[in-house]
Design a protein around this motif. Structure first.
Motif, PDB file in Angstrom:
ATOM      1  N   GLU A   1       0.841  -1.192   0.000  1.00 32.98           N
ATOM      2  CA  GLU A   1       0.000   0.000   0.000  1.00 32.98           C
ATOM      3  C   GLU A   1       0.877   1.244   0.000  1.00 32.98           C
ATOM      4  O   GLU A   1       1.884   1.315   0.710  1.00 32.98           O
ATOM      5  N   ILE A   2       0.490   2.228  -0.814  1.00 30.84           N
ATOM      6  CA  ILE A   2       1.209   3.499  -0.881  1.00 30.84           C
ATOM      7  C   ILE A   2       0.218   4.630  -0.629  1.00 30.84           C
ATOM      8  O   ILE A   2      -0.983   4.479  -0.863  1.00 30.84           O
ATOM      9  N   PRO A   3       0.703   5.781  -0.142  1.00 34.26           N
ATOM     10  CA  PRO A   3      -0.199   6.889   0.192  1.00 34.26           C
ATOM     11  C   PRO A   3      -0.900   7.496  -1.020  1.00 34.26           C
ATOM     12  O   PRO A   3      -0.366   7.503  -2.123  1.00 34.26           O
ATOM     13  N   GLU A   4      -2.074   8.003  -0.774  1.00 37.89           N
ATOM     14  CA  GLU A   4      -2.863   8.745  -1.773  1.00 37.89           C
ATOM     15  C   GLU A   4      -2.752  10.234  -1.484  1.00 37.89           C
ATOM     16  O   GLU A   4      -2.658  10.631  -0.319  1.00 37.89           O
ATOM     17  N   PRO A   5      -2.819  11.076  -2.511  1.00 36.28           N
ATOM     18  CA  PRO A   5      -2.918  12.524  -2.257  1.00 36.28           C
ATOM     19  C   PRO A   5      -4.196  12.816  -1.464  1.00 36.28           C
ATOM     20  O   PRO A   5      -5.181  12.083  -1.572  1.00 36.28           O
ATOM     21  N   PRO A   6      -4.216  13.883  -0.673  1.00 39.11           N
ATOM     22  CA  PRO A   6      -5.360  14.163   0.204  1.00 39.11           C
ATOM     23  C   PRO A   6      -6.714  14.198  -0.500  1.00 39.11           C
ATOM     24  O   PRO A   6      -7.700  13.725   0.051  1.00 39.11           O
ATOM     25  N   VAL A   7      -6.772  14.716  -1.707  1.00 35.17           N
ATOM     26  CA  VAL A   7      -8.055  14.817  -2.400  1.00 35.17           C
ATOM     27  C   VAL A   7      -8.618  13.436  -2.748  1.00 35.17           C
ATOM     28  O   VAL A   7      -9.821  13.250  -2.815  1.00 35.17           O
ATOM     29  N   GLN A   8      -7.749  12.441  -2.925  1.00 38.93           N
ATOM     30  CA  GLN A   8      -8.195  11.093  -3.267  1.00 38.93           C
ATOM     31  C   GLN A   8      -8.244  10.156  -2.063  1.00 38.93           C
ATOM     32  O   GLN A   8      -8.936   9.145  -2.098  1.00 38.93           O
ATOM     33  N   ALA A   9      -7.494  10.471  -1.032  1.00 36.91           N
ATOM     34  CA  ALA A   9      -7.350   9.572   0.116  1.00 36.91           C
ATOM     35  C   ALA A   9      -8.664   9.118   0.746  1.00 36.91           C
ATOM     36  O   ALA A   9      -8.775   7.955   1.135  1.00 36.91           O
ATOM     37  N   PRO A  10      -9.671   9.978   0.858  1.00 36.27           N
ATOM     38  CA  PRO A  10     -10.901   9.480   1.478  1.00 36.27           C
ATOM     39  C   PRO A  10     -11.632   8.424   0.636  1.00 36.27           C
ATOM     40  O   PRO A  10     -12.404   7.649   1.166  1.00 36.27           O
ATOM     41  N   TYR A  11     -11.368   8.400  -0.667  1.00 35.76           N
ATOM     42  CA  TYR A  11     -12.160   7.562  -1.569  1.00 35.76           C
ATOM     43  C   TYR A  11     -11.430   6.344  -2.122  1.00 35.76           C
ATOM     44  O   TYR A  11     -12.064   5.380  -2.541  1.00 35.76           O
ATOM     45  N   TYR A  12     -10.099   6.392  -2.169  1.00 35.58           N
ATOM     46  CA  TYR A  12      -9.327   5.324  -2.803  1.00 35.58           C
ATOM     47  C   TYR A  12      -8.151   4.896  -1.930  1.00 35.58           C
ATOM     48  O   TYR A  12      -7.632   5.662  -1.138  1.00 35.58           O
ATOM     49  N   ARG A  13      -7.722   3.664  -2.160  1.00 38.07           N
ATOM     50  CA  ARG A  13      -6.473   3.154  -1.616  1.00 38.07           C
ATOM     51  C   ARG A  13      -5.691   2.648  -2.819  1.00 38.07           C
ATOM     52  O   ARG A  13      -6.278   2.082  -3.752  1.00 38.07           O
ATOM     53  N   THR A  14      -4.384   2.838  -2.799  1.00 36.35           N
ATOM     54  CA  THR A  14      -3.565   2.389  -3.918  1.00 36.35           C
ATOM     55  C   THR A  14      -2.514   1.410  -3.429  1.00 36.35           C
ATOM     56  O   THR A  14      -1.886   1.621  -2.389  1.00 36.35           O
ATOM     57  N   TYR A  15      -2.342   0.346  -4.200  1.00 36.50           N
ATOM     58  CA  TYR A  15      -1.369  -0.693  -3.914  1.00 36.50           C
ATOM     59  C   TYR A  15      -0.432  -0.801  -5.112  1.00 36.50           C
ATOM     60  O   TYR A  15      -0.839  -0.590  -6.251  1.00 36.50           O
ATOM     61  N   TRP A  16       0.819  -1.154  -4.839  1.00 35.19           N
ATOM     62  CA  TRP A  16       1.846  -1.176  -5.875  1.00 35.19           C
ATOM     63  C   TRP A  16       2.574  -2.505  -5.880  1.00 35.19           C
ATOM     64  O   TRP A  16       2.863  -3.071  -4.823  1.00 35.19           O
ATOM     65  N   GLN A  17       2.859  -2.990  -7.070  1.00 31.17           N
ATOM     66  CA  GLN A  17       3.656  -4.194  -7.233  1.00 31.17           C
ATOM     67  C   GLN A  17       5.029  -3.753  -7.763  1.00 31.17           C
ATOM     68  O   GLN A  17       5.145  -3.329  -8.917  1.00 31.17           O
ATOM     69  N   PRO A  18       6.079  -3.785  -6.930  1.00 35.32           N
ATOM     70  CA  PRO A  18       7.374  -3.229  -7.303  1.00 35.32           C
ATOM     71  C   PRO A  18       8.031  -3.857  -8.536  1.00 35.32           C
ATOM     72  O   PRO A  18       8.602  -3.141  -9.356  1.00 35.32           O
ATOM     73  N   ALA A  19       7.967  -5.167  -8.694  1.00 38.62           N
ATOM     74  CA  ALA A  19       8.657  -5.813  -9.821  1.00 38.62           C
ATOM     75  C   ALA A  19       8.039  -5.444 -11.164  1.00 38.62           C
ATOM     76  O   ALA A  19       8.747  -5.174 -12.129  1.00 38.62           O
ATOM     77  N   SER A  20       6.722  -5.409 -11.238  1.00 38.67           N
ATOM     78  CA  SER A  20       6.050  -5.099 -12.504  1.00 38.67           C
ATOM     79  C   SER A  20       5.731  -3.617 -12.663  1.00 38.67           C
ATOM     80  O   SER A  20       5.345  -3.180 -13.741  1.00 38.67           O
TER      81      SER A  20
ATOM     82  N   PRO B   1       9.281   3.668  -9.271  1.00 43.69           N
ATOM     83  CA  PRO B   1       9.738   3.743  -7.882  1.00 43.69           C
ATOM     84  C   PRO B   1       9.894   5.193  -7.422  1.00 43.69           C
ATOM     85  O   PRO B   1       9.655   5.495  -6.252  1.00 43.69           O
ATOM     86  N   GLU B   2      10.251   6.092  -8.340  1.00 41.56           N
ATOM     87  CA  GLU B   2      10.391   7.504  -7.989  1.00 41.56           C
ATOM     88  C   GLU B   2       9.056   8.102  -7.565  1.00 41.56           C
ATOM     89  O   GLU B   2       8.993   8.883  -6.612  1.00 41.56           O
ATOM     90  N   GLU B   3       7.991   7.747  -8.259  1.00 37.21           N
ATOM     91  CA  GLU B   3       6.672   8.243  -7.860  1.00 37.21           C
ATOM     92  C   GLU B   3       6.260   7.668  -6.506  1.00 37.21           C
ATOM     93  O   GLU B   3       5.703   8.369  -5.666  1.00 37.21           O
ATOM     94  N   VAL B   4       6.539   6.394  -6.298  1.00 37.37           N
ATOM     95  CA  VAL B   4       6.216   5.773  -5.010  1.00 37.37           C
ATOM     96  C   VAL B   4       7.011   6.453  -3.902  1.00 37.37           C
ATOM     97  O   VAL B   4       6.458   6.782  -2.849  1.00 37.37           O
ATOM     98  N   ASP B   5       8.305   6.696  -4.130  1.00 43.67           N
ATOM     99  CA  ASP B   5       9.131   7.395  -3.132  1.00 43.67           C
ATOM    100  C   ASP B   5       8.572   8.786  -2.854  1.00 43.67           C
ATOM    101  O   ASP B   5       8.511   9.226  -1.704  1.00 43.67           O
ATOM    102  N   TRP B   6       8.195   9.492  -3.903  1.00 40.26           N
ATOM    103  CA  TRP B   6       7.639  10.836  -3.749  1.00 40.26           C
ATOM    104  C   TRP B   6       6.366  10.796  -2.910  1.00 40.26           C
ATOM    105  O   TRP B   6       6.193  11.577  -1.987  1.00 40.26           O
TER     106      TRP B   6
END
Length: 185
Positions: A121-140, A173-178
Motif C-alpha cells: 500500500e502506498i499513500p494517496e494525495p489528500p483529495v483522493q485519500a478518502p475515496y481510494y487506496r492504492t497498492y503497488w507491485q514493485p517488480a512489474s 519507484p520515484e513516484e512511489v518514493d515521492w
C-alpha cells in the motif's frame, strides 16, 4: 468471476503488460496485440490515447515530426460495472472469456500473494485519500486503485467498497518514493 478473466488481471499485475503489450510500446505494437477496435483521441498533437473499452494506452511526443513514445496504460475496471463484459473488448473476451462486472481486491490480492507477487500500500494525495487506496507491485511497476468509500463519481449502485477501480502501469519507484515521503498538508 470466472477463473479465466481473473487470470487476465493476475497476468497484468504480474507482468506489467496487456496481452504482451508494454506501456512503452508504439501504437503499432499495441494494435498488433489488442487489435483495431478502439477509439483514438489526440486533442493537441502531442498526446494520444487509444481506448479499447476496458484498456487505454497513452503516448506522447515532442512535436508532429517526432514518433509517439509510450507513456502508460490503464485498465478502467470500473467501466465493467456499467457496461458489462462487452467493455473488455473482443480480443480479451476471446482469450479470457466472460468478465464479471466487479473485481474484488481481496480476492486479487490473495491470489497474487499465493503466486509470490505481493502488493504494497502506498499513500494517496489528500483529495483522493478518502475515496481510494492504492497498492503497488514493485517488480512489474503496476498500481491497483481500490474503492475506499463512496463519493461523487463512485456510488453504491456501481461499485462496492473493496472493488478495484483501475489498474495502471507503470508507476515508477520515484513516484512511489515521492508519495511516501510527501508531507501532505
Amino acid at each position: 468471476m470466472t477463473p479465466y478473466s481473473l487470470a487476465f488481471y493476475l497476468n497484468v499485475v504480474t507482468s506489467g503488460t496487456v496481452l504482451g503489450a508494454q506501456p512503452a510500446d508504439t501504437p503499432d505494437q499495441v494494435t498488433k496485440a489488442l487489435g483495431t477496435d478502439y477509439a483514438e483521441n489526440s486533442p493537441n498533437g502531442s498526446q494520444m490515447w487509444r481506448d479499447y473499452g476496458l484498456t487505454e494506452f497513452f503516448w506522447e511526443r515532442a512535436s508532429a515530426e517526432h514518433p509517439w513514445t509510450g507513456h502508460h496504460f490503464t485498465l478502467q475496471v470500473h467501466r465493467l460495472a456499467r457496461g458489462g463484459g462487452k467493455v473488455a473488448g473482443e480480443r480479451l473476451r476471446s482469450r479470457y472469456g466472460r468478465f464479471d462486472r466487479r473485481l474484488r481486491f481481496e480476492k486479487l490480492r490473495r491470489l497474487l500473494e499465493r503466486r509470490g507477487t505481493p502488493l504494497v500500500e502506498i499513500p494517496e494525495p489528500p483529495v483522493q485519500a478518502p475515496y481510494y487506496r492504492t497498492y503497488w507491485q514493485p517488480a512489474s511497476r503496476v498500481s491497483v486503485s481500490v474503492i475506499r468509500a463512496h463519493g461523487e463519481y463512485v456510488t453504491p449502485d456501481t461499485l462496492r467498497i473493496g472493488d478495484v477501480y483501475h489498474i495502471l502501469a507503470p508507476m515508477t519507484p520515484e513516484e512511489v518514493d515521492w508519495r511516501t515521503s510527501r508531507q501532505w498538508s
